[in-house]
Design a protein around this motif. Sequence first.
Motif, mmCIF file in Angstrom:
data_model
loop_
_atom_site.group_PDB
_atom_site.id
_atom_site.type_symbol
_atom_site.label_atom_id
_atom_site.label_comp_id
_atom_site.label_asym_id
_atom_site.label_seq_id
_atom_site.Cartn_x
_atom_site.Cartn_y
_atom_site.Cartn_z
ATOM 1 N N SER A 178 -38.412 -27.722 -13.894
ATOM 2 C CA SER A 178 -38.627 -26.417 -14.517
ATOM 3 C C SER A 178 -38.252 -25.261 -13.603
ATOM 4 N N LYS A 195 -33.981 -28.967 -21.768
ATOM 5 C CA LYS A 195 -35.103 -28.427 -20.994
ATOM 6 C C LYS A 195 -35.004 -26.914 -20.835
ATOM 7 N N CYS A 196 -36.120 -26.229 -21.080
ATOM 8 C CA CYS A 196 -36.248 -24.797 -20.812
ATOM 9 C C CYS A 196 -37.584 -24.572 -20.118
ATOM 10 N N PHE A 227 -33.145 -16.209 -21.295
ATOM 11 C CA PHE A 227 -33.253 -17.152 -22.405
ATOM 12 C C PHE A 227 -32.561 -16.596 -23.657
ATOM 13 N N LEU A 282 -35.328 -27.847 -28.409
ATOM 14 C CA LEU A 282 -35.615 -27.254 -27.103
ATOM 15 C C LEU A 282 -36.944 -27.822 -26.630
ATOM 16 N N ILE A 328 -39.649 -26.969 -24.214
ATOM 17 C CA ILE A 328 -39.994 -25.759 -23.462
ATOM 18 C C ILE A 328 -41.251 -25.952 -22.631
ATOM 19 N N ALA A 342 -42.090 -18.076 -26.208
ATOM 20 C CA ALA A 342 -41.065 -19.111 -26.409
ATOM 21 C C ALA A 342 -40.841 -19.375 -27.893
ATOM 22 N N ALA A 391 -37.290 -18.635 -29.714
ATOM 23 C CA ALA A 391 -36.528 -19.830 -30.110
ATOM 24 C C ALA A 391 -36.620 -20.098 -31.605
ATOM 25 N N VAL A 409 -38.524 -26.635 -31.680
ATOM 26 C CA VAL A 409 -39.215 -26.435 -30.413
ATOM 27 C C VAL A 409 -40.296 -27.501 -30.207
#
Length: 387
Positions: free
Chosen positions: A119, A149-150, A177, A216, A218, A229, A233, A241
């Motif tokens: 991360s 990965k976020c 982002f 994603l 997150i 997030a 997203a 997500v």
Amino acid sequence: MLLLKNAKIFTISNGTLERGNILIEGKRIKDVSAEPIQVDENVKVIDLNGKMVFPSFIDAHTHLGTFSLEGTEMDEDGNEMTNSATPGLRAIDSINPFDPAFKEAFESGFMIVFTGSGSGNVIGGLSVIMKTYGNLVDKMIIRNPAGLKCAFGENPKRVYTSKNQIPTTRMGTAKVFRETLFKAKNYYEKKKSGEKVDFDLDMESLYLVFDHQIPLRIHAHRADDIVTAIRIAKHEFGLDVVIEHGTDSARIKDFLARENVPVIVGPILDVSPKVETKSNSFKNPKELVEAGVRVALMTDHPVVSIGYARIQAGLVAYEGNLGFDETLKLITINPAKILNIEEDYGSIEKGKIANLIIFNENPFSVLSKADTIIFEGDVVFEGGKHV
């Protein structure tokens, strides 16, 4: 074929059979029944005499193979911290299948893991779902890629503050982002419409996200980071997500249930000592489950060694009051559904892959060890030893 008889079978999806039977043909389960299954003399029969049978456990978030269990910093390949957005990275290129953690995972009953980058970056790279048995990564892969990965919160801030680069604030993380997603949206729409685009490896990873082939994934601990997030997203870009860690997620459990966003909670046994992890509790999974959120557990290996995953689950079951049966779902069918592999894994049902683990006692006990492991229909571990 192989018949397991007289077993206490925790099917996960259809209750517990006290004296049940499982017939295996090839890699898959041919039948599961509370009644005796008749077979001819050519079928191998194992009488389990009341031992407990579970489907393979699944750790829905690790860094297995990208951060070596016994290596040095030269074996740490999970964070490419030279650019805050690196979606073109692929975890499969960093995974060392000879990391002893794979053996530890397998012998603990975790035959399936999700693993990928760390991360340190706002966007870190593509992750995989893989088996923990084998020695060639390409043969161990179940799905690649399986997520992008976020990361929100303290980790990307800390990394790039030390470099005097964006992001040094949560606003900066959101800017990196959002800006990357705007670029990717433009790339996706052009390519999807048939318009010529210049090949861009980073954008190709995000193309899969915009095409809803992968979600994603997150990393977010603090409640407001989770909300940010999801705002960007899901609501600004319409993307799928999955929240990883979610240490503070019980505070916004009703919001997460309404948003239908799954949360992979953990590590709970020993979380990194940060401001954003101070609400860590064994009771959080129960609060989320009762609110209607789909929840799975993670070790974040090597943050918590995957060898302690069953102990962590036991603490959620008993210290966190979620109970044995509900907690089992957090390491079987729930991660299978979140990872979209439930057709083959996550429960003991006809037609699913025969990945089974057999115990003489409660697998959440600190003293428990696997007695027998059946991997894709073959007995590879028996009497506590590899065969």
